[in-house]
Design a protein around this motif. Structure first.
Motif, short mmCIF file in Angstrom:
data_model
loop_
_atom_site.label_atom_id
_atom_site.label_comp_id
_atom_site.label_asym_id
_atom_site.label_seq_id
_atom_site.Cartn_x
_atom_site.Cartn_y
_atom_site.Cartn_z
N LEU A 77 0.68 -1.40 -0.14
CA LEU A 77 -0.06 0.03 0.07
C LEU A 77 0.87 1.31 0.04
O LEU A 77 2.03 1.24 0.56
N SER A 78 0.31 2.15 -0.69
CA SER A 78 1.03 3.47 -0.76
C SER A 78 0.80 4.20 0.67
O SER A 78 -0.08 4.01 1.43
N ASP A 79 1.52 5.23 1.20
CA ASP A 79 1.59 6.00 2.46
C ASP A 79 -0.20 6.51 2.34
O ASP A 79 -0.61 6.46 3.67
N GLU A 80 -0.49 6.99 1.43
CA GLU A 80 -1.85 7.72 1.28
C GLU A 80 -2.84 6.64 1.96
O GLU A 80 -3.89 6.82 2.55
N GLU A 81 -2.82 5.26 1.23
CA GLU A 81 -3.51 4.22 1.36
C GLU A 81 -3.59 3.60 2.84
O GLU A 81 -4.79 3.27 3.37
N VAL A 82 -2.46 3.49 3.28
CA VAL A 82 -2.31 3.18 4.57
C VAL A 82 -2.92 4.14 5.59
O VAL A 82 -3.65 3.78 6.67
#
Length: 354
Positions: A77-82
């Motif tokens: 996952l990307s940081d935004e998704e996390v």
């Protein structure tokens, strides 16, 4: 009564089919549940009783080790998704459905339904169409066992019209099905597994079309295509969804995009083993169905079970015994693994049959 929430009418073929009378009255009258997130998904979101402080993950809170499973998941996952894991995902997943619709050649996302694997979709079809204790469906064994299990869970009867199994054909018995349609006009669904499990054999699209066009069957034809991406191109019944209103095609992400070239190597390796008989079926899936022979050169369930259990219990190789299925006497089903795994499976089968 119109179907609530249905935005596009879909195809009108065949003329003898109408979906509304097949649906359970309580389901047809069901008012779909809606939440604010169905209409609004941006801004200050105070509609869904979520934890606004963010996801409770050790790695985010104090940089501690989240553990191997969580770490592997977070790495995808990307940081935004996390950071947004505390929010409910989209209830409709329109972007994903649009991608699937484009990939499979159907008009738009409204033609795609997502479930937790094909099994959930199959169960939902039973619950939408079949009245417990009253309705029946048709299956064509040997086939995927979950059709019957789900029927039993939902208290739905099952009429079995076996495949033609002579010489490993594993094709629909169209005459027997026609007679069954005539004798049982109230069948709600027909399950066609293509490529079949455990047969690995495609059912040709022209055969499926003839079933769809048979005026004696007024139910829904469910074509289960879990293994369709291992078969030659242009054989998916997904193309029929654009033309016929009485077909539902189920597919799954858990089987597709595998190692077709290694499958050929596995077939060759098994065929060279003394004590292995015919490789049955069309080999259109990610597994191989092979006969285990006894000392007289005949397919043997006893020998197949012995090989199956010994490999699993003392040789570290687990395959599947399928000899109890119609037309599959003495058969083991071997999934295509890595090249090394396939070599090991063939090696152990050969050692046990020598």
């Amino acid at each position: 009564m119109p179907i609530l929430g249905l935005k596009s009418p879909g195809p009108s073929n065949p003329a003898h089919f109408s979906l509304e009378p097949l649906i359970r009255p309580n389901i047809l009258a069901l008012q779909p549940y809606r939440c604010a997130r169905d209409d609004y998904s941006a801004g200050v979101l105070l509609d869904a009783n979520e934890n606004a402080m963010g996801p409770s993950l050790p790695s985010l809170a104090n940089n501690t080790d989240p553990g191997p499973i969580a770490a592997q998941t977070l790495s995808l996952l990307s940081d935004e998704e996390v950071a947004s894991l505390n929010r409910y995902p989209s209830p409709t997943h329109d972007d994903l459905k649009r991608s699937i619709a484009k990939f499979r050649g159907v008009p738009n996302e409204e033609w795609v339904f997502l479930g937790v694997g094909s099994d959930e979709v199959i169960d939902m079809l039973y619950r939408v169409l079949c009245v417990p204790g009253k309705d029946r469906v048709m299956t064509c064994p040997p086939t995927y066992g979950m059709y019957k299990v789900t029927a039993n869970v939902n208290d739905v009867g099952v009429l079995e019209v076996p495949l033609i199994t002579e010489d490993g054909a594993f094709q629909l018995d169209e005459k027997a099905m026609h007679d069954a349609f005539k004798a049982n006009p109230d069948l709600k669904m027909l399950f066609i597994c293509s490529p079949g499990n455990p047969t690995g054999t495609l059912i040709p699209l022209d055969v499926i079309k003839r079933v769809l066009e048979n005026p004696l069957f007024k139910g829904v034809v469910v074509v289960d295509e879990a293994y369709i991406d291992f078969a030659p191109e242009n054989n998916s019944a997904a193309s029929l969804v654009n033309e016929y209103a009485n077909v539902c095609v189920t597919q799954t992400l858990s089987k597709s995009f595998g190692l077709a070239a290694i499958r050929k190597a596995l077939v060759n390796a098994l065929s060279e083993i003394k004590g292995v008989g015919r490789i049955l079926g069309g080999n259109h899936a990610n597994f191989v169905l092979c006969e285990i022979l006894d000392e007289d050169g005949k397919p043997s369930n006893k020998k197949a079970v012995e090989v199956y259990k010994t490999m699993a219990e003392s040789r570290g190789v687990v395959v599947r015994f399928r000899g109890s299925e119609r037309g599959c006497e003495g058969c083991l089903r071997v999934t295509v693994g890595t090249e090394e795994e396939c070599r090991e499976a063939a090696k152990q089968i050969a050692a046990l049959l020598e």
